[in-house]
Design an enzyme around this catalytic site. Structure first.
Site, mmCIF file in Angstrom:
data_model
loop_
_atom_site.group_PDB
_atom_site.id
_atom_site.type_symbol
_atom_site.label_atom_id
_atom_site.label_comp_id
_atom_site.label_asym_id
_atom_site.label_seq_id
_atom_site.Cartn_x
_atom_site.Cartn_y
_atom_site.Cartn_z
ATOM 1 N N LYS A 56 -85.634 19.953 5.012
ATOM 2 C CA LYS A 56 -84.461 18.788 4.623
ATOM 3 C C LYS A 56 -83.761 17.956 6.071
ATOM 4 C CE LYS A 56 -85.844 20.470 0.657
ATOM 5 N NZ LYS A 56 -86.089 19.300 -0.627
HETATM 6 C C1 LIG Z 1 -89.213 24.474 1.506
HETATM 7 C C2 LIG Z 1 -89.513 24.118 0.694
HETATM 8 N N1 LIG Z 1 -90.919 23.071 0.245
HETATM 9 C C3 LIG Z 1 -91.207 22.858 -0.114
HETATM 10 C C4 LIG Z 1 -89.968 21.549 -1.243
HETATM 11 C C5 LIG Z 1 -90.698 20.854 -2.171
HETATM 12 O O1 LIG Z 1 -90.243 19.640 -1.422
HETATM 13 P P1 LIG Z 1 -90.126 18.423 -2.250
HETATM 14 O O2 LIG Z 1 -89.065 18.492 -3.584
HETATM 15 O O3 LIG Z 1 -89.566 17.083 -1.866
HETATM 16 O O4 LIG Z 1 -91.751 18.145 -3.279
HETATM 17 C C6 LIG Z 1 -88.534 22.481 -1.398
HETATM 18 C C7 LIG Z 1 -87.402 21.398 -1.711
HETATM 19 O O5 LIG Z 1 -87.932 20.152 -1.869
HETATM 20 C C8 LIG Z 1 -88.320 23.536 -0.063
HETATM 21 O O6 LIG Z 1 -87.144 23.323 0.136
HETATM 22 N N1 LIG Z 2 -85.964 21.718 -2.629
HETATM 23 C C1 LIG Z 2 -85.456 21.183 -3.187
HETATM 24 C C2 LIG Z 2 -85.360 20.948 -4.198
HETATM 25 C C3 LIG Z 2 -84.171 19.662 -4.370
HETATM 26 O O1 LIG Z 2 -85.043 18.893 -3.340
HETATM 27 P P1 LIG Z 2 -84.391 16.988 -3.314
HETATM 28 O O2 LIG Z 2 -85.705 16.724 -1.318
HETATM 29 O O3 LIG Z 2 -85.092 15.875 -4.336
HETATM 30 O O4 LIG Z 2 -83.343 17.057 -2.569
HETATM 31 C C4 LIG Z 2 -83.856 22.259 -2.353
HETATM 32 O O5 LIG Z 2 -84.014 22.796 -1.797
HETATM 33 O O6 LIG Z 2 -82.843 22.349 -2.610
#
Ligand SMILES: Cc1ncc(COP(=O)(O)O)c(C=O)c1O
Ligand SMILES: N[C@@H](CCOP(=O)(O)O)C(=O)O
Length: 469
Positions: A116
């Site tokens: 993120k």
């Molecule tokens: C460590 C981790 N891996 C994978 C994901 C999944 O990614 P996305 O929500 O973009 O599918 C998340 C949350 O978004 C996460 O925090």
């Molecule tokens: N896995 C995410 C959930 C939110 O996902 P986002 O990519 O839409 O912000 C988290 O860790 O909060």
């Protein structure tokens, strides 16, 4: 470059808006998600020229296509350089060879140890630029299953033109994830433990956007991946990783640990911009709404089950609406109707033509807890790499087709540092991951957060009180 809602023509009017307005808005007023009116594209020569460039320069080139003339190139270049200076690895998102045909793309070298940070460090700077120009102060409401919250707090804490409230599901995230949010001391940050799941938090957030009076009163914004700027920033590492393995002359596959479908959709965007990608395999834990959508052709909500990869404990994947829109001939009316129906019934059948278009690029696999633990163990034993449980879900899915994979080379997105999930990694492998910078001191700092029921009105009252008194 203008942005349109995936629900254009369905419900209240959402006219096309510019890049910075789309960034600050987050979600469209009609409940849809913003996407560019047309996809900008790179030629194969332009893609090849990314080879050997520092990450921040590729980011500036890609983001520049989305921002158009709204941000001068030198300003955007500085933002990208500063954003990625905060990373502890010189390459920002390094590739590591795991097996002859499989690579790990390490996306966890930012300040809060998860992918993120790659987008959020840039978003903090984009918001600052846009808000200063518009003379606004806004309220960000974020929903997190653990990682988005910490990255958002890190990117926005102390910024005078932003208040931020983060909702997280009480007891359903790891201690390190929680502490990255709750140990912030800045007055513009509030964290709330909601008595429910991540889907409850995300549902409350989306409903708050539909409340015109509330949205306007607090000048509401969102930094979850419903915000297109998150997707734009995340598609950059698809370019750098693929080019490092020979694209555009080769066509790698990506394996993406998936929850809200933002990261996987970022791969779609890179592909739409001209990057050759042979396949995007979405790997889910038992919360498998995305995997089932691709395998069964029905997008239907299940009950959220807690797993050792808690950030993916999600049964409503926001960005799936963007893919549906793309594969339904960009028909906003149809997309709006389908997702309004999904909101009330919890399910939708993907029309055959749209499903076929999705399957041209995407596949899905759901991975059990046993296989996730086994992937952590075998990766450690065979390669010496300690991986986190989210990455392990993707490694397990990648292995299903055997080795060598028919989709070689394949790039597994490694989305979090193992130290963020110490208990799960230790339980599976017997090894306690060493704490990198930042994480070690969190345990000694006091925490500050509030608790609320999973109730939209209670959350709105809390946010209103914080933002405008
Ligand atoms: C460590 C981790 N891996 C994978 C994901 C999944 O990614 P996305 O929500 O973009 O599918 C998340 C949350 O978004 C996460 O925090
Ligand atoms: N896995 C995410 C959930 C939110 O996902 P986002 O990519 O839409 O912000 C988290 O860790 O909060």
């Amino acid at each position: 470059m203008n942005y349109i809602s995936t629900r254009s023509g369905c419900g209240p009017d959402s006219p096309p808006i510019g890049f910075l307005d789309a960034v600050l808005a987050g979600l469209a007023p009609d409940g849809g998600l913003y996407v560019p009116q047309t996809w900008p594209a790179f030629t194969p020569e332009e893609i090849a020229a990314f080879g050997g460039k520092p990450y921040h320069q590729v980011a500036a080139a890609v983001l520049g296509r989305f921002a158009g003339d709204e941000i001068p190139a030198d300003v955007l270049g500085d933002m990208c350089r500063e954003a990625y200076d905060s990373f502890s690895h010189a390459a920002t998102a390094p590739l590591k060879q795991l097996y002859p045909d499989t690579y790990l793309l390490e996306l966890f070298h930012g300040p809060t140890l998860a992918f993120k940070d790659v987008a959020m460090q840039l978003l903090g700077r984009l918001y600052d630029y846009a808000l200063k120009r518009q003379g606004r102060k806004i309220t960000i409401l974020a929903a997190t299953s653990g990682d988005t919250g910490g990255a958002a707090v890190e990117a926005f804490r102390g910024r005078s033109n932003v208040n931020i409230v983060v909702l997280f599901p009480d007891g359903r995230i790891s201690e390190v994830q929680r502490r990255f949010m709750t140990t912030a001391t800045e007055a513009n940050v509030r964290c709330v433990a909601v008595q429910g799941t991540f889907d409850d938090c995300q549902g409350i957030l989306k409903a708050a956007f539909q409340d015109d009076q509330f949205r306007t009163a607090v000048d509401l914004s969102a930094v979850n991946s419903i915000n297109f700027a998150r997707i734009a920033a995340q598609c950059v590492y698809y370019f750098t990783a693929a080019v490092a393995l020979g694209a555009p002359a080769t066509s790698p596959a990506f394996v993406v640990p998936t929850g809200n479908f933002g990261d996987a959709f970022a791969g779609y965007v890179a592909h739409a911009m001209g990057l050759p990608i042979s396949r995007i395999l979405t790997a889910t834990n038992s919360n498998d709404i995305v995997a089932r959508a691709f395998t069964e052709g029905r997008y239907s909500r299940g009950v959220v089950a807690p797993t050792q990869s808690p950030a993916m404990d999600i049964q409503v994947a926001s960005n799936f609406e963007r893919l549906y829109f793309e594969c339904a001939r960009r028909d906003g009316l149809e997309t709006g109707r389908a997702f309004q129906a999904f909101a009330s019934t919890g399910g939708l059948d993907i029309p055959p033509a749209a499903l076929a278009a999705m399957r041209d690029l995407f596949a899905g696999a759901s991975v059990s807890e046993t296989d996730t633990s086994a992937a952590m163990v075998s990766t450690l034993n065979e390669t010496g790499e300690l991986i986190d449980p989210h990455t392990a879900v993707a490694v397990a899915a990648a292995r299903r087709l055997g080795s060598p994979s028919p989709y070689a080379p394949q790039i597994v997105l490694s989305t979090a540092h193992p130290a963020k999930f110490t208990e799960a990694v230790h339980a599976a492998t017997g090894v306690i991951p060493p704490s990198p910078r930042g994480a070690g001191e969190l345990a000694a700092r006091p925490e500050r957060f509030d608790r609320l029921p999973a109730d939209g009105e209670a959350v709105k009252a809390y946010v209103r009180d914080f933002a405008i008194g």
